[in-house]
Design a protein around this motif. Structure first.
Motif, short mmCIF file in Angstrom:
data_model
loop_
_atom_site.label_atom_id
_atom_site.label_comp_id
_atom_site.label_asym_id
_atom_site.label_seq_id
_atom_site.Cartn_x
_atom_site.Cartn_y
_atom_site.Cartn_z
N GLY A 74 79.38 58.11 11.22
CA GLY A 74 79.11 58.15 12.66
C GLY A 74 80.07 57.23 13.38
N ALA A 75 79.93 57.15 14.69
CA ALA A 75 80.88 56.33 15.46
C ALA A 75 80.71 54.84 15.17
CB ALA A 75 80.71 56.61 16.95
N THR A 76 79.53 54.41 14.79
CA THR A 76 79.37 52.98 14.45
C THR A 76 80.29 52.62 13.29
OG1 THR A 76 77.08 52.97 15.20
CG2 THR A 76 77.71 51.23 13.68
N ASN A 79 84.01 52.81 14.35
CA ASN A 79 84.43 51.64 15.14
C ASN A 79 84.59 50.42 14.25
OD1 ASN A 79 84.53 53.13 17.49
ND2 ASN A 79 82.45 52.63 18.10
N HIS A 104 80.48 49.77 23.58
CA HIS A 104 79.24 49.87 22.81
C HIS A 104 79.15 48.64 21.90
CE1 HIS A 104 76.35 51.50 19.86
NE2 HIS A 104 75.99 52.33 20.83
N CYS A 106 78.60 48.31 18.89
CA CYS A 106 79.23 48.39 17.56
C CYS A 106 80.72 48.09 17.63
CB CYS A 106 78.93 49.72 16.88
SG CYS A 106 79.54 51.16 17.73
N MET A 152 86.75 52.22 25.49
CA MET A 152 86.07 53.51 25.33
C MET A 152 86.53 54.51 26.39
SD MET A 152 82.48 52.07 26.81
CE MET A 152 81.48 52.84 25.58
N ASN A 156 78.65 54.97 27.64
CA ASN A 156 77.39 55.60 27.25
C ASN A 156 76.24 55.29 28.20
OD1 ASN A 156 78.18 53.12 25.78
ND2 ASN A 156 76.02 53.07 25.23
N ASP A 181 87.04 54.41 21.57
CA ASP A 181 85.75 54.93 21.15
C ASP A 181 85.47 56.16 22.02
OD1 ASP A 181 83.14 55.54 20.67
OD2 ASP A 181 82.34 53.54 21.07
N ALA A 183 83.12 58.46 21.40
CA ALA A 183 81.83 59.05 20.97
C ALA A 183 81.20 59.90 22.07
CB ALA A 183 80.87 57.93 20.54
N GLN A 184 81.39 59.51 23.34
CA GLN A 184 80.75 60.26 24.44
C GLN A 184 81.73 61.18 25.14
OE1 GLN A 184 77.54 60.03 25.40
NE2 GLN A 184 76.83 58.23 24.29
N SER A 204 81.58 61.06 17.13
CA SER A 204 80.24 61.15 16.53
C SER A 204 79.70 62.56 16.74
CB SER A 204 79.32 60.13 17.20
OG SER A 204 78.01 60.27 16.72
N HIS A 206 76.55 63.67 16.54
CA HIS A 206 75.24 63.88 17.16
C HIS A 206 75.25 63.75 18.68
CE1 HIS A 206 73.59 59.73 18.03
NE2 HIS A 206 74.46 59.37 17.12
N LYS A 207 76.44 63.46 19.24
CA LYS A 207 76.56 63.49 20.71
C LYS A 207 77.10 64.84 21.15
CE LYS A 207 75.94 58.93 20.72
NZ LYS A 207 74.74 58.26 21.19
#
Ligand SMILES: Cc1ncc(COP(=O)(O)O)c(C=O)c1O
Length: 385
Positions: A74-76, A79, A104, A106, A152, A156, A181, A183-184, A204, A206-207
Motif C-alpha cells: 500500500g502507499a504507507t 512511502n 500524510h 506515513c 503529495m 487526503n 505521494d 495515493a489520492q 494505493s 484501495h483509493k
C-alpha cells in the motif's frame, strides 16, 4: 453508494471494490492459486503472467515502464520505502530532507524516523492558506545540501492539488531527488511520471476501487541501482521488494488502474457536478459553511467544509448510521486533536472542530447527494453549538 442504511461519502478514506475488479480477482483465490514466483510449473506461470500483466497496466497508467513499478502492501509501505531507499542508499554529503507540512503521516513519520536513525534533518515546507505549497518559502529552503523532497499530489484531507511538475523542477535544479505521494491522485487527475518529473511515486489500490493491501512504488530506472530494499528476503521484484506477491490483489489493482484509464475523465466531470450540487443543496437548506483549501485546484469529489457553529464530531455521531464522512480531528493518545493539515492552512482550533470532510466517488449519485444535504441540514439545526 448506499451500504445498508448508509450514504457513503468517505471515498478518500477508502473506496469499495468495483465489481469488475472483484470478478477479475476471484479466480486467483481459487483455481489459479499458484505462487507467481514458482518458475517450474504451469500454475506458477499463470499467476506470474497475471501479475506481470497487472504491473504493465499500473505502469502505463502513470506513464512508467513495468520494470519501474514495484508492488507493495500500500502507499504507507511505498512511502516508507521511498524514504528508506533514498536515505540509506545516499552516498553524497547531502543531509536534509524536505517534506510538505500537509503530507500524510506515513511520509512525515517515516522521514523523521529514518532521518533520525540515518543522520538526516527533516524539515517541513509550509503551505499557504489555500493549501498550496508556499513557493517562496520552498525556494528559500532548497540548496545543495537537500537530498530529497517529498510533496503529495493531492491532499487526503482538503483535496488540494499541487503543481508537481513545477515543484519537482525546482528540487532537481538544487540537485535533490523528488518523491510524490500520489495515493489520492488518480481519482482526481491524469498522472504521468515523465511530465511530472518525479523520481519516485507512491500509489494505493484501495483509493481506486481496488482491494486494500496492495500499492506500488514507481522507482525511476536511473536510481534503481542504488536503492536498498526495505523488505529483505527471497529477492522477488528484482531485489527491490522481497515477498510472495498476492496475485489476486495485483490483478485487482491492474483492473482498477485500467478502469481509471478508460473512465477516469468522465468520472471526474461527473464528480465536479455532484460536488457543486451538494454545496448548492446545503446552501439552499440554509446551512452556513466555508470550504477549506483552494476552490479551483482540487480533487473533484473532495469537500472539506467548516459547518459554521457546529461540533463536527457530535454532528457525525447524530447522523449514524445514515451518513459516512470524516471529521477534521483525530484521537491521539486519548485526546481529540484538530488535524495538522487544517492547522497548517491556518484554520483555528475552534473552526477545525466544525470541519467535516465529505468525499464523493464513483457510486455517488444525485439522489444520495440531495438526501445527504437534507439529513446534514436537519442535523446541523439540532447540533448548533
Ligand atoms: C495521501 C495518502 N498517502 C498515503 C496513504 C496510506 O495509504 P495505504 O492505506 O495504502 O497505506 C493514504 C491513505 O489514507 C493517503 O491518503
Amino acid at each position: 453508494m448506499r451500504v445498508e442504511k448508509s450514504i457513503y461519502l468517505d471515498y478518500q478514506s477508502t473506496t469499495p471494490v468495483d465489481d469488475r475488479v472483484m470478478q477479475a480477482m476471484l479466480p486467483y483465490f481459487t483455481d489459479s492459486f499458484g505462487n507467481p514466483h514458482s518458475a517450474s510449473h504451469a500454475l506458477g506461470w499463470k499467476s506470474s503472467d497475471a501479475v506481470e500483466t497487472a504491473r504493465a497496466v499500473v505502469a502505463s497508467t502513470v506513464g512508467a515502464l513495468p520494470e519501474e513499478v514495484v508492488f507493495t502492501s500500500g502507499a504507507t509501505e511505498s512511502n516508507n520505502q521511498a524514504m528508506f531507499g533514498v536515505m540509506f542508499g545516499n552516498t553524497t554529503p547531502r543531509n536534509r530532507v524536505l517534506v510538505s507540512a500537509i503530507e500524510h503521516k506515513c511520509v512525515k513519520e517515516s522521514a523523521l524516523f529514518f532521518g533520525n536513525k540515518l543522520g538526516f534533518v527533516m524539515e517541513e515546507i509550509p503551505v499557504l492558506s489555500t493549501g498550496k505549497i508556499d513557493l517562496q518559502a520552498y525556494q528559500s529552503m532548497l540548496s545543495d545540501d537537500v537530498l530529497l523532497v517529498s510533496i503529495m499530489a493531492v491532499n487526503n484531507e482538503i483535496g488540494v492539488i499541487q503543481d508537481i511538475s513545477c515543484l519537482s523542477d525546482l528540487a532537481h535544479r538544487a540537485g535533490a531527488l523528488f518523491h510524490c505521494d500520489a495515493a489520492q491522485a488518480l481519482e482526481a487527475m491524469d498522472v504521468d511520471v515523465a511530465d511530472w518529473g518525479v523520481d519516485l511515486l507512491s500509489l494505493s489500490a484501495h483509493k481506486l476501487y481496488g482491494p486494500k493491501g496492495i500499492g506500488a512504488l514507481y522507482i525511476d530506472s536511473s536510481i534503481q541501482n542504488n536503492f536498498p530494499a526495505l523488505i529483505q528476503g527471497g529477492g522477488q521484484q528484482w531485489g527491490l521488494r522481497a515477498g510472495t506477491l498476492p496475485t489476486p490483489l495485483c490483478v485487482g489493482f491492474g483492473v482498477a488502474a485500467s478502469l481509471i484509464q478508460s473512465e477516469g475523465e468522465a468520472h471526474r466531470s461527473a464528480l465536479r457536478v455532484l460536488s457543486d450540487r451538494f454545496l448548492e443543496r446545503l446552501s439552499n437548506e440554509g446551512v452556513g459553511f466555508r470550504v477549506n483549501g483552494d476552490r479551483q485546484c482540487r480533487h473533484p469529489g473532495s469537500l472539506s467544509i467548516e459547518l459554521i457553529g457546529v461540533d463536527a464530531e457530535s454532528l457525525l455521531m447524530s447522523l449514524q448510521p445514515k451518513i459516512c464522512a470524516s471529521t477534521g480531528s483525530a484521537c491521539n493518545s486519548g485526546m481529540i486533536q484538530s488535524s495538522y493539515v487544517l492547522r497548517a492552512i491556518g484554520v483555528s482550533e475552534e473552526s477545525a472542530a466544525s470541519c467535516v470532510r465529505f468525499s464523493l466517488g464513483r457510486f455517488t449519485d444525485e439522489s444520495q447527494v440531495d438526501e445527504a444535504a437534507k439529513l446534514i441540514a436537519d442535523g446541523v439545526r439540532s447540533c448548533l453549538i
